[in-house]
Write a protein that holds these residues in place. Structure first.
Motif, PDB file in Angstrom:
ATOM      1  N   ASN A  89       0.809  -1.211   0.000  1.00  0.00           N
ATOM      2  CA  ASN A  89       0.000   0.000   0.000  1.00  0.00           C
ATOM      3  C   ASN A  89       0.846   1.267   0.000  1.00  0.00           C
ATOM      4  OD1 ASN A  89      -2.357   1.868   0.908  1.00  0.00           O
ATOM      5  ND2 ASN A  89      -0.843   2.025   2.556  1.00  0.00           N
ATOM      6  N   ALA A  90       2.050   1.225   0.534  1.00  0.00           N
ATOM      7  CA  ALA A  90       2.857   2.435   0.713  1.00  0.00           C
ATOM      8  C   ALA A  90       3.081   3.156  -0.615  1.00  0.00           C
ATOM      9  CB  ALA A  90       4.199   2.074   1.344  1.00  0.00           C
ATOM     10  N   GLY A  91       2.955   4.460  -0.576  1.00  0.00           N
ATOM     11  CA  GLY A  91       3.164   5.244  -1.789  1.00  0.00           C
ATOM     12  C   GLY A  91       3.328   6.716  -1.469  1.00  0.00           C
ATOM     13  N   ILE A  92       3.638   7.495  -2.503  1.00  0.00           N
ATOM     14  CA  ILE A  92       3.812   8.932  -2.357  1.00  0.00           C
ATOM     15  C   ILE A  92       3.173   9.624  -3.558  1.00  0.00           C
ATOM     16  CG2 ILE A  92       5.954   8.790  -1.023  1.00  0.00           C
ATOM     17  CD1 ILE A  92       7.428   9.470  -3.678  1.00  0.00           C
ATOM     18  N   SER A  93       2.984  10.915  -3.438  1.00  0.00           N
ATOM     19  CA  SER A  93       2.537  11.726  -4.569  1.00  0.00           C
ATOM     20  C   SER A  93       3.255  13.064  -4.482  1.00  0.00           C
ATOM     21  CB  SER A  93       1.017  11.936  -4.539  1.00  0.00           C
ATOM     22  OG  SER A  93       0.592  12.741  -5.610  1.00  0.00           O
ATOM     23  N   THR A  94       4.224  13.271  -5.369  1.00  0.00           N
ATOM     24  CA  THR A  94       5.048  14.485  -5.308  1.00  0.00           C
ATOM     25  C   THR A  94       4.451  15.639  -6.097  1.00  0.00           C
ATOM     26  OG1 THR A  94       6.368  13.933  -7.268  1.00  0.00           O
ATOM     27  CG2 THR A  94       7.100  13.034  -5.137  1.00  0.00           C
ATOM     28  N   GLY A  95       3.531  15.335  -7.021  1.00  0.00           N
ATOM     29  CA  GLY A  95       2.993  16.380  -7.886  1.00  0.00           C
ATOM     30  C   GLY A  95       3.944  16.789  -8.992  1.00  0.00           C
ATOM     31  N   ALA A  96       5.023  16.038  -9.170  1.00  0.00           N
ATOM     32  CA  ALA A  96       6.021  16.394 -10.177  1.00  0.00           C
ATOM     33  C   ALA A  96       5.473  16.221 -11.588  1.00  0.00           C
ATOM     34  CB  ALA A  96       7.272  15.540 -10.001  1.00  0.00           C
ATOM     35  N   THR A  97       5.778  17.184 -12.455  1.00  0.00           N
ATOM     36  CA  THR A  97       5.427  17.078 -13.867  1.00  0.00           C
ATOM     37  C   THR A  97       6.604  16.483 -14.628  1.00  0.00           C
ATOM     38  OG1 THR A  97       6.166  19.350 -14.234  1.00  0.00           O
ATOM     39  CG2 THR A  97       3.828  19.012 -13.769  1.00  0.00           C
ATOM     40  N   LEU A  98       6.316  15.881 -15.777  1.00  0.00           N
ATOM     41  CA  LEU A  98       7.340  15.112 -16.476  1.00  0.00           C
ATOM     42  C   LEU A  98       8.321  15.975 -17.267  1.00  0.00           C
ATOM     43  CD1 LEU A  98       5.095  12.182 -17.741  1.00  0.00           C
ATOM     44  CD2 LEU A  98       6.824  12.075 -15.938  1.00  0.00           C
ATOM     45  N   VAL A  99       7.859  17.056 -17.862  1.00  0.00           N
ATOM     46  CA  VAL A  99       8.714  17.847 -18.748  1.00  0.00           C
ATOM     47  C   VAL A  99       9.524  18.888 -17.989  1.00  0.00           C
ATOM     48  CG1 VAL A  99       8.758  19.389 -20.748  1.00  0.00           C
ATOM     49  CG2 VAL A  99       7.148  17.475 -20.690  1.00  0.00           C
ATOM     50  N   THR A 100       8.903  19.552 -17.029  1.00  0.00           N
ATOM     51  CA  THR A 100       9.602  20.623 -16.313  1.00  0.00           C
ATOM     52  C   THR A 100       9.817  20.315 -14.831  1.00  0.00           C
ATOM     53  OG1 THR A 100       7.500  21.766 -15.865  1.00  0.00           O
ATOM     54  CG2 THR A 100       8.678  22.370 -17.888  1.00  0.00           C
ATOM     55  N   GLY A 101       9.315  19.196 -14.364  1.00  0.00           N
ATOM     56  CA  GLY A 101       9.428  18.860 -12.953  1.00  0.00           C
ATOM     57  C   GLY A 101      10.821  18.425 -12.559  1.00  0.00           C
ATOM     58  N   ASP A 102      11.045  18.362 -11.257  1.00  0.00           N
ATOM     59  CA  ASP A 102      12.325  17.950 -10.685  1.00  0.00           C
ATOM     60  C   ASP A 102      12.541  16.460 -10.965  1.00  0.00           C
ATOM     61  OD1 ASP A 102      14.443  17.193  -9.060  1.00  0.00           O
ATOM     62  OD2 ASP A 102      13.827  18.477  -7.397  1.00  0.00           O
ATOM     63  N   LEU A 103      13.613  16.139 -11.680  1.00  0.00           N
ATOM     64  CA  LEU A 103      13.878  14.745 -12.018  1.00  0.00           C
ATOM     65  C   LEU A 103      14.090  13.886 -10.777  1.00  0.00           C
ATOM     66  CD1 LEU A 103      16.193  14.918 -15.170  1.00  0.00           C
ATOM     67  CD2 LEU A 103      13.932  13.858 -15.017  1.00  0.00           C
ATOM     68  N   THR A 104      14.597  14.473  -9.725  1.00  0.00           N
ATOM     69  CA  THR A 104      14.780  13.722  -8.479  1.00  0.00           C
ATOM     70  C   THR A 104      13.441  13.251  -7.936  1.00  0.00           C
ATOM     71  OG1 THR A 104      16.784  14.953  -7.928  1.00  0.00           O
ATOM     72  CG2 THR A 104      15.676  13.808  -6.131  1.00  0.00           C
ATOM     73  N   GLU A 105      12.440  14.137  -8.001  1.00  0.00           N
ATOM     74  CA  GLU A 105      11.108  13.779  -7.525  1.00  0.00           C
ATOM     75  C   GLU A 105      10.439  12.763  -8.446  1.00  0.00           C
ATOM     76  OE1 GLU A 105       9.492  15.552  -4.300  1.00  0.00           O
ATOM     77  OE2 GLU A 105      11.496  14.697  -4.486  1.00  0.00           O
ATOM     78  N   ILE A 106      10.649  12.915  -9.748  1.00  0.00           N
ATOM     79  CA  ILE A 106      10.089  11.948 -10.698  1.00  0.00           C
ATOM     80  C   ILE A 106      10.668  10.561 -10.438  1.00  0.00           C
ATOM     81  CG2 ILE A 106       9.923  11.319 -13.138  1.00  0.00           C
ATOM     82  CD1 ILE A 106      10.063  14.355 -13.752  1.00  0.00           C
ATOM     83  N   ARG A 107      11.971  10.497 -10.235  1.00  0.00           N
ATOM     84  CA  ARG A 107      12.618   9.214  -9.939  1.00  0.00           C
ATOM     85  C   ARG A 107      12.125   8.650  -8.608  1.00  0.00           C
ATOM     86  NH1 ARG A 107      17.423  11.940 -12.031  1.00  0.00           N
ATOM     87  NH2 ARG A 107      17.940  11.067 -14.075  1.00  0.00           N
ATOM     88  N   ARG A 108      11.857   9.535  -7.647  1.00  0.00           N
ATOM     89  CA  ARG A 108      11.380   9.074  -6.338  1.00  0.00           C
ATOM     90  C   ARG A 108      10.006   8.421  -6.458  1.00  0.00           C
ATOM     91  NH1 ARG A 108       9.469  11.416  -1.185  1.00  0.00           N
ATOM     92  NH2 ARG A 108       9.063  13.419  -2.215  1.00  0.00           N
ATOM     93  N   GLU A 109       9.175   8.963  -7.333  1.00  0.00           N
ATOM     94  CA  GLU A 109       7.871   8.337  -7.596  1.00  0.00           C
ATOM     95  C   GLU A 109       8.062   6.923  -8.144  1.00  0.00           C
ATOM     96  OE1 GLU A 109       4.675   9.432  -7.287  1.00  0.00           O
ATOM     97  OE2 GLU A 109       4.679  11.617  -7.348  1.00  0.00           O
TER      98      GLU A 109
END
Length: 241
Positions: A79-99
């Motif tokens: 069940n564990a998960g997160i939602s960073t709100g990161a966008t794919l084109v301009t978002g923080d790649l670190t957050e995208i990878r964390r998702e």
């Protein structure tokens, strides 16, 4: 299924849907529940059948240690998960990878660690909590949707691979539930307790996929159609057209 014979482990059990899974399992008479969280001190269950476990999906040593400690489980709830709100084109790649690291790699690592445990106890079951966003994306959900899409098809893959050892793998898909992760969403939300009830009822019936709400059922029914029609409808429903 006789839940009194079940020993479960629930990831992300300190709040939201994970917490409701623990409570529902207890109500159904489960023998024991390992309630896991990155910070187990945040767990506040009073029932003595609940055993707190430290488990961080992004730390391999934590996952391995949890599998060694909870070596008697017959049911694994991812069940564990997160939602960073990161966008794919301009978002923080670190957050995208964390998702992706959380939903795909983290969940897969937990499954790989616990698969031998489940096999040793007759096969057991795995429940993966997915999302209607496994099948579409909205503005601002790009990273989350991509990670959930990967987790959804990973669920299909491990289901096939674990079938020979007798493990049933169930995917549970829902829209928005009234939890912290959906706090910023203004649309309709379901009672989070609905999710474990539907999932556990599905285990009794041997169901491999659970569609929890009407929203998700609508999304699934649209997949065979023209995506432009679907996204136009989504824009209208979400007020973004």
């Amino acid at each position: 299924m006789d839940f009194s014979n079940q020993v479960a482990l629930v990831t992300g059990a300190n709040r939201g849907i994970g917490r409701q899974f623990v409570l529902e399992l207890l109500d159904r008479g489960v023998q024991k529940v390992y309630a896991s969280a990155r910070r187990p001190e945040t767990l506040d269950f009073e029932d003595k059948r609940v055993m707190p476990v430290a488990l961080d999906l992004l730390a391999s040593e934590s996952v391995v240690a949890a599998a060694s400690f909870a070596s008697d489980i017959t049911l694994l709830v991812n069940n564990a998960g997160i939602s960073t709100g990161a966008t794919l084109v301009t978002g923080d790649l670190t957050e995208i990878r964390r998702e992706m690291d959380t939903h795909y790699w983290g969940t897969l690592h937990v499954i790989r660690a616990f698969a031998p445990v489940l096999a040793a106890h007759g096969g057991g079951s795995i429940i993966n909590i997915l999302s209607a966003l496994s099948w579409f994306a909205t503005t601002g959900s790009g990273a989350y949707s991509a990670a959930k899409a990967a987790e959804w098809n990973m669920t299909n893959g491990v289901r096939l691979e674990l079938a020979p050892q007798g493990t049933l793998v169930q995917g549970v898909l829902l829209g928005a539930a009234d939890t912290d992760i959906a706090a910023g969403y203004d649309g309709p939300k379901i009672d989070p307790r609905t999710v474990p009830r539907a999932a556990l009822d599905g285990l009794i019936n041997g169901s491999i996929e659970i569609i929890v709400d009407e929203w998700t059922a609508m999304v699934k029914s649209s997949l065979a159609g023209d995506p432009s029609t679907f996204y136009a409808k989504m824009a209208e429903l979400l007020g973004t057209n």
